[in-house]
Write an enzyme that holds these catalytic residues in place. Sequence first.
Site, mmCIF file in Angstrom:
data_model
loop_
_atom_site.group_PDB
_atom_site.id
_atom_site.type_symbol
_atom_site.label_atom_id
_atom_site.label_comp_id
_atom_site.label_asym_id
_atom_site.label_seq_id
_atom_site.Cartn_x
_atom_site.Cartn_y
_atom_site.Cartn_z
ATOM 1 N N ASP A 181 37.523 39.822 41.237
ATOM 2 C CA ASP A 181 37.645 40.501 42.519
ATOM 3 C C ASP A 181 36.526 41.541 42.655
ATOM 4 O OD1 ASP A 181 39.531 40.895 44.949
ATOM 5 O OD2 ASP A 181 39.427 42.918 44.111
ATOM 6 N N HIS A 219 44.976 34.165 44.089
ATOM 7 C CA HIS A 219 43.935 35.163 43.820
ATOM 8 C C HIS A 219 44.173 35.878 42.491
ATOM 9 C CE1 HIS A 219 40.877 38.164 44.676
ATOM 10 N NE2 HIS A 219 41.757 39.108 44.374
#
Length: 342
Positions: free
Chosen positions: A122, A320
Amino acid sequence: MSPDALTPHDPRVTHHYITIPSTSLTYHYLLANPDSASFPHPTATVLLLHGWPDLSLGWRYQVPFLLSLGLRVIIPDMLGYGLTSAPSSPSEYSLKNLSFHMTHIIRQVNPSGQPVLLGTHDWGAFLGWRLALYYPELIKGIFAFCIPYSPPETKVTSLEEHIERHPELGYQLQNARGEVEEAVNGGSKERLRGWLNAMFGGLAKEDGGVMAFDPWKGVDVAKLEEVGGSPLVSEEVMDFYVEEYSRNGIRGPMNWYRTREINLEDELPLAEKCENWQFQVPAMIVMVGHDPALPPELTDGMEKYFAKGLRKEVIPEASHWVLIHTPEEVNKLVGEFLQQFL
């Protein structure tokens, strides 16, 4: 069965601090060394950079695995998070500044100056690619999750313009504008817990069981206390996250979303130099099948930036939060990639 994982306050890691020269900023990082009986000397050092909204413990399933390979592991709480300083000004959070900060952590643990392996996720991946651009001599290999490399841009554009082109990232505007920050920092620990649960896949109880976080919109700040528990994070770990985020609130983590124009301004000189730039180290990018904001096709054409080769992988069933959602698959891919360095 999930692989071995660090727990909050795990004795396998030690806690360290460093004040960055010419600043008033102090970083906290975890340091883990492999078993000295099996590995009298670490085979290499790995620096792991977490994303938003996470902590060094976000790599909990990877650290024991990396230790089993004989690797020494450094895991900072990034700026604004955990026990690291959380300055109020967004300018402190530029990727150029953060890259400089990482060099001092690397050199404190690795005074010989030997380059390290870099693992990122991320926002940690955004930073990791820039760290390797600004300080290539410190990095000997990169494995990144969910965020592909994108070269420096030759034009400064606003976050609003960026979201017009990429509406699936609308949550970033909500973060930058302070709406969530105001609601969470001014509320109870239960509101903070609700926000963290929403980020980690919790469901909105009164909205038919839909995801409480929508990348196009963000979160409904009026309903944070109604969000159900995360399916990915245990109660013990969530309790730890709530306590860590209670220390400084969430302005620091949100400041990362207020740096677009600062970063682009910083990178204008790099954009000219990097037109034909290629990383001179092996790299791997791992994307996932269930992240609507970051689809695997974002890696199309990325190979041209890697002189030593780029391994591209997709974990179709992962969200994610791949590091904790599918840790077995993550560790398998990381282990295969790292064999060339062991």
